[in-house]
Structure formats: structure tokens, C-alpha cells
Motif scaffolding. Structure first.
Motif, short mmCIF file in Angstrom:
data_model
loop_
_atom_site.label_atom_id
_atom_site.label_comp_id
_atom_site.label_asym_id
_atom_site.label_seq_id
_atom_site.Cartn_x
_atom_site.Cartn_y
_atom_site.Cartn_z
N PHE A 60 -4.74 -12.00 6.26
CA PHE A 60 -5.38 -10.61 6.02
C PHE A 60 -5.61 -9.80 7.45
CE2 PHE A 60 -6.35 -10.39 1.47
CZ PHE A 60 -6.13 -11.72 1.15
N LEU A 61 -4.94 -8.71 7.51
CA LEU A 61 -4.97 -7.86 8.82
C LEU A 61 -5.12 -6.50 8.64
CD1 LEU A 61 -4.83 -7.56 11.88
CD2 LEU A 61 -2.37 -7.51 11.49
N ALA A 62 -6.50 -6.05 8.92
CA ALA A 62 -6.74 -4.80 8.63
C ALA A 62 -6.77 -3.87 10.13
CB ALA A 62 -8.16 -4.55 8.35
N GLU A 63 -6.26 -2.79 9.78
CA GLU A 63 -6.21 -1.91 11.14
C GLU A 63 -6.77 -0.58 10.96
OE1 GLU A 63 -2.71 -3.68 13.80
OE2 GLU A 63 -2.05 -2.28 12.06
N VAL A 103 2.50 -7.45 1.72
CA VAL A 103 1.94 -6.14 0.97
C VAL A 103 1.01 -5.37 2.21
CG1 VAL A 103 0.20 -7.16 -0.11
CG2 VAL A 103 0.93 -4.89 -0.80
N THR A 104 1.19 -3.98 2.37
CA THR A 104 0.14 -3.16 3.21
C THR A 104 -0.28 -2.33 2.14
OG1 THR A 104 1.65 -3.70 4.82
CG2 THR A 104 0.06 -1.79 5.03
N THR A 160 -5.23 0.47 7.19
CA THR A 160 -4.19 -0.34 6.31
C THR A 160 -4.95 -1.67 6.25
OG1 THR A 160 -2.87 -0.86 8.26
CG2 THR A 160 -2.19 1.12 6.95
N LEU A 161 -4.33 -2.23 5.41
CA LEU A 161 -4.91 -3.70 5.07
C LEU A 161 -3.58 -4.46 4.43
CD1 LEU A 161 -7.18 -5.99 4.76
CD2 LEU A 161 -7.20 -5.42 2.43
N LYS A 162 -3.12 -5.39 5.63
CA LYS A 162 -1.73 -5.93 5.16
C LYS A 162 -2.20 -7.51 4.82
CE LYS A 162 1.52 -5.82 8.10
NZ LYS A 162 2.57 -6.05 9.40
N VAL A 163 -1.47 -7.85 3.71
CA VAL A 163 -1.61 -9.58 3.45
C VAL A 163 -0.15 -10.10 3.59
CG1 VAL A 163 -2.13 -10.85 1.45
CG2 VAL A 163 -3.24 -8.48 1.63
N GLN A 164 -0.31 -11.24 4.24
CA GLN A 164 0.91 -11.78 4.77
C GLN A 164 0.82 -13.11 5.11
OE1 GLN A 164 2.63 -10.09 8.67
NE2 GLN A 164 4.78 -10.84 8.04
N PRO A 165 1.50 -14.15 4.50
CA PRO A 165 1.97 -14.01 3.21
C PRO A 165 1.04 -14.00 2.06
CG PRO A 165 2.09 -16.20 4.16
CD PRO A 165 1.45 -15.40 5.17
N LEU A 201 -15.71 2.94 7.56
CA LEU A 201 -14.53 2.78 6.53
C LEU A 201 -14.97 1.25 5.92
CD1 LEU A 201 -11.28 3.69 6.28
CD2 LEU A 201 -11.29 1.36 5.93
N TYR A 202 -14.69 0.95 4.66
CA TYR A 202 -15.02 -0.32 4.32
C TYR A 202 -13.88 -0.76 3.32
CZ TYR A 202 -19.75 1.35 5.24
OH TYR A 202 -20.87 2.18 5.80
N TRP A 203 -13.74 -2.06 3.38
CA TRP A 203 -12.58 -2.62 2.43
C TRP A 203 -13.64 -3.83 1.65
CZ3 TRP A 203 -8.07 -1.44 1.03
CH2 TRP A 203 -7.07 -0.57 1.89
N TYR A 204 -13.19 -3.63 0.22
CA TYR A 204 -13.95 -4.65 -0.77
C TYR A 204 -12.86 -5.11 -1.66
CZ TYR A 204 -18.60 -2.72 0.40
OH TYR A 204 -19.63 -2.24 1.06
N ARG A 205 -13.09 -6.35 -2.15
CA ARG A 205 -12.18 -6.53 -3.33
C ARG A 205 -12.61 -7.32 -4.38
NH1 ARG A 205 -8.35 -11.97 -1.48
NH2 ARG A 205 -10.20 -13.30 -1.49
#
Lengths: 115, 114
Positions: free
Chosen positions: A65-68, A19-20, A76-81, A32-36
Motif C-alpha cells: 500500500f502506497l499513499a501520496e 489499483v489506484t 491517492t492510495l495505490k495497492v500493488q500487487p 486527510l485520512y484513509w480508512y477501510r
């Protein structure tokens, strides 16, 4: 002025899928920040970009988790798998540089459900 | 390590009552920032206030007031004459001086009943 926007608002995927998540910060905000927020727990920091550079990624849980942030605009924040424990609400925030950098403006979040 | 505790998970009051949301924090830093955010049903976190650790003056903004006490490591938030529109989840947060990542409490769900 448009606020922080996030897409999608909801995502339901199966374990093992990718998922992206996308975040568009407020125009002109270099930070820019990401939180969850995992269900029942507090909101936790994931990482912080200054323009396109990762300033602090100490909160990233693992290498799935990969953020770009190419070009220093949207991120974008990609979660794989994806795993079951990745379910939660992912928030993006942005702020200006300088003293105002401490005032973070949050988006509505993306609710991710991994089944 | 930094930690923020909001012991009140849920609060429910009748409109026009005053209500105080508690926030207790832990940090080894001598300089830091404290914050309150409001999360309405739409989901985004709305910034309410930021306080510096060296400024212990209480702050009032309309019906909202904040009481910062370093001696007890508390930063409590009071809503006077509550209104139904105040219903939301409220988060207290902490950040180190010079760092911007926020450490959040668990949040307090406030319901104002008409």
C-alpha cells in the motif's frame, strides 16, 4: 460546498493487479485520512496526512500500500500487487486544523473487489 | 489499546417507536473523544456528534439524544419517534486526545419499518 469525493466508486481487479484510488478532500481541509472496512469487520484507520506530510501511517497493513498527497490537495492510495484480502470499502475523510480537526467529513468510499 | 463495541448488529423497529443504539468503549486514556456517525445508503459517513471525555452532560438534538456515562464506559444513542429516514448504519467511534485517528465499532444497522 462540495464534500469529499472519491474515485472510482467501484473497482474490480484480479489478484496481482494494481489499483489506484483517488480522494479529493473538502477545499481548505489540510487533514486527510484513509480508512477501510473489510467485509464483516469494523472500519479501520490506515493513515493521516497533514497537507502533504504523513502524520500517522500506523494503520497501513504492509508495503503493498502506497499513499501520496502531492501538493497537499488530493490523495491517492495505490495497492500493488492486490491480494484477495484487500477487498473492502476504502473511505477517505478530511478535516480542518485546530479544534475542528476532530470533525472528520467522509466520502462515499471506493468498493474494491479483488478476484 | 482502544476498542469500541456495538453489540447490536441489527435493529428493526416500527416507525414512531423509540430506539436506543448501544456503544461501549475501552481506553486507558483519561481524556478522549467519542463520536457517532450515520451511514445512509449513499455510503458516506455523516458526522452526528462529538463528546469530550470530561463532559458527561447528556445532549439532545431534535429527536436524537446521547447518554454518556463514564462509570460504565458507554455512549448510547437514542432516536425518539423514529422515522423511515433514520434507517442507516450507525457507527460509534473513539479517538485519543491529541490524535485524530478514529477507532470504530462494528456498526449497527437500523431499519425503521413504516
Amino acid at each position: 460546498e462540495a464534500g469529499v469525493t472519491q474515485f472510482p466508486s467501484h473497482s474490480v481487479i484480479e489478484k496481482g493487479q494494481t489499483v489506484t484510488l483517488r480522494c479529493d478532500p473538502i477545499s481548505g481541509h489540510d487533514n486527510l485520512y484513509w480508512y477501510r472496512r473489510v467485509m464483516g469487520k469494523e472500519i479501520k484507520f490506515l493513515l493521516h496526512f497533514v497537507k502533504e506530510s504523513k502524520q500517522d501511517e500506523s494503520g497501513m497493513p504492509n508495503n503493498r500500500f502506497l499513499a501520496e498527497r502531492t501538493g497537499g490537495t488530493y490523495s491517492t492510495l495505490k495497492v500493488q500487487p492486490a491480494e484477495l484480502e484487500d477487498s473492502g470499502v476504502y473511505f477517505c475523510a478530511s478535516s480542518q486544523v485546530g479544534v475542528s480537526s476532530y470533525e472528520q467529513y467522509f466520502g462515499p468510499g471506493t468498493r474494491l473487489t479483488v478476484t | 489499546a482502544q476498542k469500541v463495541t456495538q453489540a447490536q448488529t441489527e435493529i428493526s423497529v416500527v416507525e414512531k417507536e423509540d430506539v436506543t443504539l448501544d456503544c461501549v468503549y475501552e481506553t486507558r486514556d483519561t481524556t478522549y473523544y467519542l463520536f457517532w456517525y450515520k451511514q445512509p445508503p449513499s455510503g458516506e459517513l455523516v458526522f452526528l456528534i462529538r463528546r469530550n471525555s470530561f463532559d458527561e452532560q447528556n445532549e439532545i438534538s431534535g429527536r436524537y439524544s446521547w447518554n454518556f456515562q463514564k462509570s460504565t464506559s458507554s455512549f448510547n444513542f437514542t432516536i425518539t419517534a423514529s422515522q423511515v429516514v433514520d434507517s442507516a448504519v450507525y457507527f460509534c467511534a473513539l479517538s485519543q486526545w491529541g490524535a485524530q485517528k478514529l477507532v470504530f465499532g462494528q456498526g449497527t444497522r437500523l431499519t425503521i419499518n413504516p
